[in-house]
Structures are given as structure tokens and as C-alpha cells.
Design a protein around this motif. Structure first.
Motif, PDB file in Angstrom:
ATOM      1  N   LYS A   1     -47.977   0.865  31.185  1.00  0.00           N
ATOM      2  CA  LYS A   1     -48.998   1.293  32.133  1.00  0.00           C
ATOM      3  C   LYS A   1     -48.819   0.462  33.399  1.00  0.00           C
ATOM      4  CE  LYS A   1     -51.904   2.381  28.236  1.00  0.00           C
ATOM      5  NZ  LYS A   1     -50.971   1.913  27.194  1.00  0.00           N
ATOM      6  N   THR A   2     -48.679   1.149  34.533  1.00  0.00           N
ATOM      7  CA  THR A   2     -48.412   0.483  35.804  1.00  0.00           C
ATOM      8  C   THR A   2     -49.683   0.424  36.633  1.00  0.00           C
ATOM      9  OG1 THR A   2     -46.150   1.317  35.763  1.00  0.00           O
ATOM     10  CG2 THR A   2     -46.983   0.524  37.891  1.00  0.00           C
ATOM     11  N   TYR A   3     -50.016  -0.773  37.080  1.00  0.00           N
ATOM     12  CA  TYR A   3     -51.211  -1.006  37.884  1.00  0.00           C
ATOM     13  C   TYR A   3     -50.827  -1.571  39.240  1.00  0.00           C
ATOM     14  CZ  TYR A   3     -53.732  -0.497  33.498  1.00  0.00           C
ATOM     15  OH  TYR A   3     -54.236  -0.008  32.321  1.00  0.00           O
ATOM     16  N   LEU A   4     -51.516  -1.109  40.273  1.00  0.00           N
ATOM     17  CA  LEU A   4     -51.429  -1.698  41.606  1.00  0.00           C
ATOM     18  C   LEU A   4     -52.713  -2.497  41.765  1.00  0.00           C
ATOM     19  CD1 LEU A   4     -50.145   1.425  43.570  1.00  0.00           C
ATOM     20  CD2 LEU A   4     -48.821  -0.306  42.328  1.00  0.00           C
ATOM     21  N   VAL A   5     -52.572  -3.807  41.974  1.00  0.00           N
ATOM     22  CA  VAL A   5     -53.712  -4.697  41.912  1.00  0.00           C
ATOM     23  C   VAL A   5     -53.843  -5.477  43.221  1.00  0.00           C
ATOM     24  CG1 VAL A   5     -54.870  -6.465  40.538  1.00  0.00           C
ATOM     25  CG2 VAL A   5     -53.128  -5.013  39.462  1.00  0.00           C
TER      26      VAL A   5
ATOM     27  N   ARG B   1     -49.016  -9.763  25.774  1.00  0.00           N
ATOM     28  CA  ARG B   1     -47.579  -9.511  25.763  1.00  0.00           C
ATOM     29  C   ARG B   1     -47.032  -9.819  27.160  1.00  0.00           C
ATOM     30  NH1 ARG B   1     -47.771  -3.582  23.055  1.00  0.00           N
ATOM     31  NH2 ARG B   1     -48.026  -4.248  20.897  1.00  0.00           N
ATOM     32  N   PRO B   2     -45.762 -10.144  27.250  1.00  0.00           N
ATOM     33  CA  PRO B   2     -45.170 -10.315  28.574  1.00  0.00           C
ATOM     34  C   PRO B   2     -45.336  -9.035  29.397  1.00  0.00           C
ATOM     35  CG  PRO B   2     -43.704 -11.172  26.892  1.00  0.00           C
ATOM     36  CD  PRO B   2     -44.814 -10.455  26.171  1.00  0.00           C
ATOM     37  N   ALA B   3     -45.542  -9.212  30.688  1.00  0.00           N
ATOM     38  CA  ALA B   3     -45.716  -8.084  31.604  1.00  0.00           C
ATOM     39  C   ALA B   3     -44.618  -8.128  32.648  1.00  0.00           C
ATOM     40  CB  ALA B   3     -47.080  -8.182  32.284  1.00  0.00           C
ATOM     41  N   LYS B   4     -44.426  -7.030  33.328  1.00  0.00           N
ATOM     42  CA  LYS B   4     -43.585  -7.035  34.524  1.00  0.00           C
ATOM     43  C   LYS B   4     -44.545  -7.259  35.682  1.00  0.00           C
ATOM     44  CE  LYS B   4     -40.019  -4.029  32.686  1.00  0.00           C
ATOM     45  NZ  LYS B   4     -39.356  -2.729  32.779  1.00  0.00           N
ATOM     46  N   ALA B   5     -44.228  -8.211  36.543  1.00  0.00           N
ATOM     47  CA  ALA B   5     -45.130  -8.538  37.649  1.00  0.00           C
ATOM     48  C   ALA B   5     -44.322  -8.872  38.887  1.00  0.00           C
ATOM     49  CB  ALA B   5     -46.017  -9.717  37.269  1.00  0.00           C
ATOM     50  N   ARG B   6     -44.741  -8.285  40.016  1.00  0.00           N
ATOM     51  CA  ARG B   6     -44.104  -8.613  41.285  1.00  0.00           C
ATOM     52  C   ARG B   6     -45.090  -8.381  42.414  1.00  0.00           C
ATOM     53  NH1 ARG B   6     -41.396  -3.982  44.088  1.00  0.00           N
ATOM     54  NH2 ARG B   6     -42.149  -2.111  43.042  1.00  0.00           N
ATOM     55  N   GLN B   7     -44.944  -9.178  43.459  1.00  0.00           N
ATOM     56  CA  GLN B   7     -45.763  -8.958  44.644  1.00  0.00           C
ATOM     57  C   GLN B   7     -45.186  -7.765  45.394  1.00  0.00           C
ATOM     58  OE1 GLN B   7     -46.335 -12.368  47.168  1.00  0.00           O
ATOM     59  NE2 GLN B   7     -47.619 -11.237  48.602  1.00  0.00           N
ATOM     60  N   ILE B   8     -46.065  -6.901  45.927  1.00  0.00           N
ATOM     61  CA  ILE B   8     -45.626  -5.712  46.667  1.00  0.00           C
ATOM     62  C   ILE B   8     -46.347  -5.650  48.008  1.00  0.00           C
ATOM     63  CG2 ILE B   8     -45.040  -4.367  44.599  1.00  0.00           C
ATOM     64  CD1 ILE B   8     -47.767  -2.901  44.938  1.00  0.00           C
ATOM     65  N   GLU B   9     -45.814  -4.852  48.894  1.00  0.00           N
ATOM     66  CA  GLU B   9     -46.502  -4.578  50.160  1.00  0.00           C
ATOM     67  C   GLU B   9     -47.752  -3.757  49.853  1.00  0.00           C
ATOM     68  OE1 GLU B   9     -45.750  -5.647  53.284  1.00  0.00           O
ATOM     69  OE2 GLU B   9     -44.255  -6.872  52.242  1.00  0.00           O
ATOM     70  N   PRO B  10     -48.780  -3.828  50.696  1.00  0.00           N
ATOM     71  CA  PRO B  10     -49.964  -2.995  50.441  1.00  0.00           C
ATOM     72  C   PRO B  10     -49.575  -1.526  50.322  1.00  0.00           C
ATOM     73  CG  PRO B  10     -50.413  -4.581  52.179  1.00  0.00           C
ATOM     74  CD  PRO B  10     -48.935  -4.668  51.879  1.00  0.00           C
ATOM     75  N   PRO B  11     -49.927  -0.883  49.195  1.00  0.00           N
ATOM     76  CA  PRO B  11     -49.535   0.521  49.004  1.00  0.00           C
ATOM     77  C   PRO B  11     -50.348   1.462  49.887  1.00  0.00           C
ATOM     78  CG  PRO B  11     -50.901  -0.238  47.182  1.00  0.00           C
ATOM     79  CD  PRO B  11     -50.666  -1.429  48.064  1.00  0.00           C
ATOM     80  N   GLN B  12     -49.794   2.641  50.130  1.00  0.00           N
ATOM     81  CA  GLN B  12     -50.486   3.677  50.888  1.00  0.00           C
ATOM     82  C   GLN B  12     -51.430   4.410  49.939  1.00  0.00           C
ATOM     83  OE1 GLN B  12     -50.214   4.270  54.277  1.00  0.00           O
ATOM     84  NE2 GLN B  12     -49.083   2.350  54.206  1.00  0.00           N
ATOM     85  N   LEU B  13     -52.671   3.956  49.881  1.00  0.00           N
ATOM     86  CA  LEU B  13     -53.668   4.546  48.995  1.00  0.00           C
ATOM     87  C   LEU B  13     -54.809   5.124  49.811  1.00  0.00           C
ATOM     88  CD1 LEU B  13     -53.948   1.703  46.306  1.00  0.00           C
ATOM     89  CD2 LEU B  13     -52.770   3.899  46.059  1.00  0.00           C
ATOM     90  N   TRP B  14     -55.648   5.899  49.168  1.00  0.00           N
ATOM     91  CA  TRP B  14     -56.861   6.444  49.749  1.00  0.00           C
ATOM     92  C   TRP B  14     -57.852   5.300  49.989  1.00  0.00           C
ATOM     93  CZ3 TRP B  14     -54.679   7.057  45.037  1.00  0.00           C
ATOM     94  CH2 TRP B  14     -55.278   6.377  43.971  1.00  0.00           C
ATOM     95  N   GLU B  15     -58.809   5.539  50.868  1.00  0.00           N
ATOM     96  CA  GLU B  15     -59.892   4.572  51.085  1.00  0.00           C
ATOM     97  C   GLU B  15     -60.786   4.563  49.858  1.00  0.00           C
ATOM     98  OE1 GLU B  15     -60.421   2.473  53.723  1.00  0.00           O
ATOM     99  OE2 GLU B  15     -58.456   3.168  54.413  1.00  0.00           O
ATOM    100  N   ARG B  16     -61.234   3.404  49.473  1.00  0.00           N
ATOM    101  CA  ARG B  16     -62.139   3.314  48.335  1.00  0.00           C
ATOM    102  C   ARG B  16     -63.574   3.386  48.835  1.00  0.00           C
ATOM    103  NH1 ARG B  16     -63.145  -1.739  44.429  1.00  0.00           N
ATOM    104  NH2 ARG B  16     -64.902  -1.960  45.821  1.00  0.00           N
ATOM    105  N   ASP B  17     -64.428   4.047  48.064  1.00  0.00           N
ATOM    106  CA  ASP B  17     -65.847   4.142  48.379  1.00  0.00           C
ATOM    107  C   ASP B  17     -66.635   3.556  47.208  1.00  0.00           C
ATOM    108  OD1 ASP B  17     -68.281   4.792  49.517  1.00  0.00           O
ATOM    109  OD2 ASP B  17     -68.242   6.862  48.796  1.00  0.00           O
TER     110      ASP B  17
ATOM    111  N   TRP C   1     -45.780   9.511  33.527  1.00  0.00           N
ATOM    112  CA  TRP C   1     -46.767  10.252  34.318  1.00  0.00           C
ATOM    113  C   TRP C   1     -47.303   9.352  35.425  1.00  0.00           C
ATOM    114  CZ3 TRP C   1     -48.385  10.649  28.838  1.00  0.00           C
ATOM    115  CH2 TRP C   1     -47.873  11.792  28.229  1.00  0.00           C
ATOM    116  N   THR C   2     -47.391   9.893  36.646  1.00  0.00           N
ATOM    117  CA  THR C   2     -47.893   9.102  37.780  1.00  0.00           C
ATOM    118  C   THR C   2     -48.985   9.857  38.527  1.00  0.00           C
ATOM    119  OG1 THR C   2     -46.424   9.945  39.514  1.00  0.00           O
ATOM    120  CG2 THR C   2     -45.555   8.171  38.104  1.00  0.00           C
ATOM    121  N   LEU C   3     -49.604   9.144  39.450  1.00  0.00           N
ATOM    122  CA  LEU C   3     -50.625   9.726  40.316  1.00  0.00           C
ATOM    123  C   LEU C   3     -50.033  10.467  41.504  1.00  0.00           C
ATOM    124  CD1 LEU C   3     -53.471   7.108  40.848  1.00  0.00           C
ATOM    125  CD2 LEU C   3     -53.591   9.320  39.724  1.00  0.00           C
ATOM    126  N   ASP C   4     -48.734  10.453  41.628  1.00  0.00           N
ATOM    127  CA  ASP C   4     -48.079  11.042  42.785  1.00  0.00           C
ATOM    128  C   ASP C   4     -48.605  12.453  43.050  1.00  0.00           C
ATOM    129  OD1 ASP C   4     -46.312  10.757  44.911  1.00  0.00           O
ATOM    130  OD2 ASP C   4     -44.708  11.786  43.819  1.00  0.00           O
TER     131      ASP C   4
END
Length: 181
Positions: free
Chosen positions: A69-73, A99-115, A163-166
Motif C-alpha cells: 500500500k503506497t501512501y503520500l504523507v 515490517r520494513p517499509a519503502k520510504a523516500r522523500q518526494i517533491e510535493p505531489p500534484q494533489l487536489w486541495e483538501r477541505d 491499483w492507483t488513484l490515477d
């Protein structure tokens, strides 16, 4: 066998019924006999997979199948390499080691505004991490980032397995390629 990919908005419960004034899946999905495979907290957003197939539901949500499961945090602070390494090797939580996770810093993703929007503080920087886990403990991602000194500000599940949110806007879903609201 319907398989629904839903982009759950912030503030929506991962169930079809709720108390007075609570937003639920019933507001968005009018497909009989489908149920969420796993959960997303009310204050988390993103991909929720729903199906009427109990075996598939178990394969998606049970930790024994190790479905990634991939999360953008969005976190408060900037992750050090040591914090990312700790996430990668597993974090000690009150209910045991993750369990070990895959973790990396990323640029701010292009997401919708949160309300409502995430609170902004001039004095505290924030950054984004991509975290891929193969378990699904209660509030696990939030607890993992907090354990390494990076409190979660916004949590978006981007993918479950392949499966993704794309292409799925918040509050909409798709089955076999078509987005619906």
C-alpha cells in the motif's frame, strides 16, 4: 464481481452507515453488496478498494498476503536520512515492530486541495514522504512517522497493489476504467 476504486475524501467514514451528521460511503457509492477491503481513517484520504468478493477482500486487507500500500504523507519537519532509514528497517510501536517499509522523500505531489486545508505554520517546515507498507495496523503510517519525529499533517493512500488513484477525483469512483461520481 464489482471491483470499485474510490477516492475517499477527508472526513468520510470507511463504512456505509454512521451517526447523525457523519459522512459515509453511502453518500458516494450506490452499488449493492460491496464492502471496503481495508480501512482508511476519517482524517485520511485516497484509494479505497471495494468488492463483493470475500476472498479478494481478505487478500487485499490481510497482512499475511503482504499487499503493498503506497501512501503520500505530508509531515511536519524535514526527514533526515536516519529517519528514513528507520522507516525502511521497521519502527517499534506499542503493538510491536513494523515490517520494513519503502520510504523516500518526494517533491510535493500534484494533489487536489483538501477541505479543510492542512494547517500552515511559518515557523515549522513541512515535506512529503512516499511510504510503502505491507501491513495495515490501526493508524500505522501516522504512528510510524510520529515515532521517527515527523508528525503526519496529511495522509493520502495513492495505491493498493497495482491499483492507483490515477484519474480518480476525490469523491468519485471507477470500475473497469470509467470514473463516476
Amino acid at each position: 464481481m464489482p471491483l470499485i476504486l474510490f477516492n475517499k475524501p477527508y472526513g468520510v467514514l470507511t463504512q456505509f452507515t454512521g451517526g447523525p451528521g457523519e459522512r459515509t460511503l453511502a453518500e458516494f457509492i450506490d452499488v449493492p453488496a460491496v464492502y471496503p477491503a481495508g480501512r482508511l481513517d476519517k482524517d485520511s484520504e485516497g484509494l479505497l478498494v471495494l468488492t463483493d468478493d470475500g476472498r479478494l477482500q481478505a487478500q487485499i486487507s490481510s497482512p499475511r498476503f503482504k499487499q503493498p500500500k503506497t501512501y503520500l504523507v505530508q509531515v511536519e519537519g524535514v526527514p533526515s536520512e536516519a529517519a528514513l532509514a528507520q522507516l525502511r528497517s521497521g519502527v517499534e510501536l506499542r503493538d510491536g515492530m513494523t515490517r520494513p517499509a519503502k520510504a523516500r522523500q518526494i517533491e510535493p505531489p500534484q494533489l487536489w486541495e483538501r477541505d479543510p486545508p492542512v494547517r500552515f505554520r511559518k515557523s515549522v517546515p513541512d515535506s512529503w514522504i512516499e511510504l510503502i507498507i505491507t501491513e495495515g495496523r490501526n493508524r500505522q503510517v501516522r504512528r510510524m512517522t510520529a515515532a521517527v519525529g515527523l508528525p503526519t499533517l496529511r495522509l493520502v493512500r495513492w495505491a493498493v497493489g497495482s491499483w492507483t488513484l490515477d484519474g480518480i477525483a476525490p469523491g468519485t469512483w471507477r470500475e473497469a476504467g470509467q470514473a463516476r461520481s
